[in-house]
Design a protein around this motif. Structure first.
Motif, short mmCIF file in Angstrom:
data_model
loop_
_atom_site.label_atom_id
_atom_site.label_comp_id
_atom_site.label_asym_id
_atom_site.label_seq_id
_atom_site.Cartn_x
_atom_site.Cartn_y
_atom_site.Cartn_z
N HIS A 171 -3.60 3.75 -1.62
CA HIS A 171 -3.67 2.96 -2.85
C HIS A 171 -3.10 1.57 -2.60
O HIS A 171 -2.06 1.43 -1.93
N HIS A 172 -3.75 0.55 -3.15
CA HIS A 172 -3.22 -0.80 -3.13
C HIS A 172 -2.48 -1.03 -4.44
O HIS A 172 -3.07 -0.94 -5.52
N ARG B 150 0.84 -1.19 0.00
CA ARG B 150 0.00 0.00 0.00
C ARG B 150 0.88 1.24 0.00
O ARG B 150 1.94 1.26 0.63
N ASP C 114 -2.26 0.01 -10.06
CA ASP C 114 -3.08 0.46 -8.95
C ASP C 114 -4.32 -0.43 -8.87
O ASP C 114 -5.18 -0.38 -9.75
N THR D 245 -6.57 -0.38 -6.45
CA THR D 245 -7.46 0.17 -5.43
C THR D 245 -8.93 -0.05 -5.78
O THR D 245 -9.73 -0.42 -4.92
N ASN D 246 -9.29 0.14 -7.03
CA ASN D 246 -10.67 -0.03 -7.46
C ASN D 246 -10.82 -1.29 -8.28
O ASN D 246 -9.90 -1.74 -8.94
#
Length: 229
Positions: A108-109, A99, A133, A135-136
């Motif tokens: 952010h992952h 992260r 990224d 994250t989503n």
């Protein structure tokens, strides 16, 4: 605010790592970008997309190991520092899932997929690859991919599910994130999702290493599998 801007970030251009704008396509979100790391002087290069992921305007920051580590989540910082130290010591590619916290404080992952960077003599001089990224879940991408591949998806489900399972095991990511990585490679390489998944599953069974080595070998496989189709 994590880190401080230090000089300029230089776009990554390489015969083996494509510019991220080609990966993402015009108008798509800045969710993946390229990087390079030279072993000799421990020098980093980020593409504009990686700078944006970290919260910087393109051309306003020169990445350093210190800057990279300043953005890592406190619980992940030691892990990433050890990974970079191992890269410097052994020459193995820089690969990690961790992260980061961007300049605006947003979490952010990140998945870093790297491979060897070699000179004309075949000697390892560094590592290059992608920041992704995760994250989503990118449901829009999922819908677009499924809409375009739905007729063949039902017959391909087994291979896709197996490939997702391999990604989830190797990288420790969720099902949606694994699907995102598969669709990213499918779009970038211009390869059908089913064909990519099938080839990946057929080759992953040949990997026989420790977990650390397995991750490195799988990164190379993920970045090159389309070349053998």
């Amino acid at each position: 605010m994590p880190g401080e801007a230090q000089g300029l970030a230089r776009p990554v251009e390489s015969d083996t790592v494509r510019p991220a704008e080609e990966v993402l396509g015009t108008g798509r979100s800045q969710s993946a970008g390229t990087f390079r790391f030279w072993l000799a002087d421990q020098r980093w290069e980020w593409s504009d997309e990686v700078a944006i992921i970290h919260g910087y305007e393109p051309g306003t920051v020169r990445p350093t190991t210190e800057l990279l580590l300043s953005h890592k989540h406190p619980d992940d910082r030691d892990q990433v520092a050890n990974t970079i130290a191992r890269t410097v010591e052994t020459g193995e590619p820089f690969c990690s899932r961790h992260r980061i916290i961007d300049t605006g404080g947003v979490l952010h992952h990140i998945l870093v997929v790297g491979d060897d960077m070699r000179d004309d003599n075949g000697d390892v001089i560094g590592t290059s690859g992608y920041y992704i990224d995760l994250t989503n879940a990118l449901e829009e991408d999922r819908r677009q991919t499924l809409d375009g591949a739905l007729p063949e998806l039902y017959s391909a489900r087994a291979a896709i599910e197996q490939a997702k399972g391999a990604l989830m095991l190797i990288y420790g990511i969720t099902e949606d994130q694994a699907f995102r990585v598969l669709t990213w490679r499918s779009q970038e390489t211009g390869t059908k999702l089913r064909a990519l998944a099938t080839q990946l599953v057929s080759e992953v069974t040949t990997l026989d290493s420790s977990m650390v080595e397995l991750r490195t070998r799988f990164d190379h496989l993920l970045l090159t599998v389309h070349e053998r189709m």
